[in-house]
Write an enzyme that holds these catalytic residues in place. Structure first.
Site, PDB file in Angstrom:
ATOM      1  N   ARG A 225      -7.451  10.893  -1.805  1.00 63.89           N
ATOM      2  CA  ARG A 225      -6.417  10.015  -1.935  1.00 63.89           C
ATOM      3  C   ARG A 225      -5.564  10.069  -3.190  1.00 63.89           C
ATOM      4  O   ARG A 225      -6.010  10.826  -4.111  1.00 63.89           O
ATOM      5  CB  ARG A 225      -6.819   8.477  -2.461  1.00 63.89           C
ATOM      6  CG  ARG A 225      -7.647   7.719  -1.009  1.00 63.89           C
ATOM      7  CD  ARG A 225      -6.430   7.295   0.150  1.00 63.89           C
ATOM      8  NE  ARG A 225      -6.964   6.551   1.019  1.00 63.89           N
ATOM      9  CZ  ARG A 225      -7.212   7.016   2.152  1.00 63.89           C
ATOM     10  NH1 ARG A 225      -7.039   8.158   2.550  1.00 63.89           N
ATOM     11  NH2 ARG A 225      -7.630   6.191   3.035  1.00 63.89           N
ATOM     12  N   HIS A 273      -0.265  13.314   5.040  1.00 62.28           N
ATOM     13  CA  HIS A 273      -1.332  12.379   5.324  1.00 62.28           C
ATOM     14  C   HIS A 273      -2.064  12.604   6.704  1.00 62.28           C
ATOM     15  O   HIS A 273      -2.179  11.770   7.420  1.00 62.28           O
ATOM     16  CB  HIS A 273      -1.468  10.771   5.061  1.00 62.28           C
ATOM     17  CG  HIS A 273      -2.417  10.130   4.895  1.00 62.28           C
ATOM     18  ND1 HIS A 273      -2.779   8.915   4.061  1.00 62.28           N
ATOM     19  CD2 HIS A 273      -3.771  10.188   5.501  1.00 62.28           C
ATOM     20  CE1 HIS A 273      -3.908   8.651   4.202  1.00 62.28           C
ATOM     21  NE2 HIS A 273      -4.560   9.473   4.883  1.00 62.28           N
TER      22      HIS A 273
END
Ligand code: NDP
Ligand code: OXD
Length: 310
Positions: A225, A273
């Site tokens: 993240r 992502h």
């Protein structure tokens, strides 16, 4: 009596998930009715994604559990309207995808693949890479994804050190924990892979101080993240050469803003992502198994500890 399962993932993924979840629920032997429009007061289980329609859990008065389609749960753990059990996604398909992505990017660095792509100019200077067993890799986070990646890299021969919150043992991997373990892992890591969850305790795990521990020119791979890295510190380390290159899949703000320095930096690869997607067929089986367990009074798998945030 049957239970009611509300699909509250991304609306455009409902046509994909509906048949797969129905089949998986049948095969698990769960007596369940699946719809994407149950009223909150009629819902027993929510199949949830942060980009789906449910944000307020207050009206779900008979809810038994929320089953996340995402592995990372940082968008839901701070939600105080959710008081029922929350299970995160552990999906064999997602894990396979992450192992492939991490292994591919690690091999790219290990074999200096970028150098050979750009060096097609008649230069015959040999530059032989070390063997994997001579390459030290640190995997920060040894959960469902980190451990699978660490094992795959160790199977290729890499000298892998893993770091987690609690002590672990895993064959072929040096397992460390705690602040001293992080210092030890980073001090020797030529390639660092971040597979930690985003929690208050993991924010800025890579910062000016910890980046300074790395051997000069180390490479960073972050499919975890964005908040795991202090971006200002990483850019400074890239500019000084302390960090040789970074491959970043996740960011504090997504999509990564067009004017972000990472886009233009010659030593950064940005991916949008995509390191590992939840795979609907295997994820449906994981969801169905947890519903079966809930109905049978068995403990849920992959329960999130709300205090720890993962
Ligand atoms: P897990 O919860 O299974 O594992 C998390 C690991 O991090 C565990 O080993 C845990 O330690 C460790 N950890 C947590 N907090 C700390 C801490 N404070 N210090 C040291 N170690 C810590 O998660 P997953 O492996 O399933 O997923 C990891 C993350 O990957 C997700 O949270 C998500 O953010 C990201 N992800 C990214 C995707 C992408 O496409 N880019 C796709 C899917 C996930 P312990 O074992 O002791 O509990
Ligand atoms: C996840 C992700 O958390 O895709 O599942 O990042």
């Amino acid at each position: 009596m049957s239970c009611n399962v509300l699909y509250a993932g991304r609306p455009d993924a409902w046509p994909t998930y509906e048949p797969l979840l129905r089949t998986a629920l049948d095969q698990a032997g769960a007596d369940a009715v699946l719809r994407n429009d149950f009223a909150p007061e009629d819902t027993d289980y929510i199949v949830y994604a942060p980009n789906g329609p449910v944000q307020d859990f207050t009206p779900f008065t008979r809810l038994k559990a929320v089953l996340s389609l995402w592995a990372g749960v940082e968008k839901i753990t701070p939600n105080t309207t959710l008081t029922q059990p929350l299970c995160r996604m552990v999906d064999p398909g997602l894990t396979e995808g992450m192992v492939e992505w991490v292994t591919g990017h690690t091999l790219r660095y290990h074999l200096s693949i970028d150098h050979w792509i750009t060096a097609q100019n008649g230069d015959w200077t040999p530059r032989v890479p070390p063997l994997a067993r001579e390459r030290k890799v640190a995997v920060l986070g040894l959960g469902a994804l980190g451990l699978a990646c660490a094992r795959a890299l160790a199977a290729l021969g890499f000298d892998v050190t893993g770091w987690s919150r609690s002590p672990k043992e895993a064959g072929g991997i040096t397992c460390l924990n705690g602040p001293a373990g992080l210092t030890e892992a980073l001090s020797m890591a030529e390639i660092v892979i971040l597979l930690l969850p985003d929690t208050p305790a993991t924010e800025n795990t890579l910062n000016a101080d910890t980046l300074a521990l790395l051997p000069k020119g180390a490479k960073i791979i972050n499919p975890g993240r964005g908040p795991l890295i202090d971006d200002t510190a990483l850019l400074a380390a890239l500019n000084s050469g302390q960090v040789g290159h970074a491959t970043l899949d996740v960011f504090r703000t997504e999509p990564l803003p067009a004017d972000h320095a990472y886009w233009a930096h010659p030593n950064v690869t940005v991916t949008p992502h995509i390191a590992a997607e939840t795979r609907p067929s295997t994820a449906s089986e994981a969801i169905a198994e947890n519903i079966r367990r809930g109905e049978a009074g068995e403990p849920f798998l992959h329960l999130v500890d709300r205090a720890l945030g993962y």
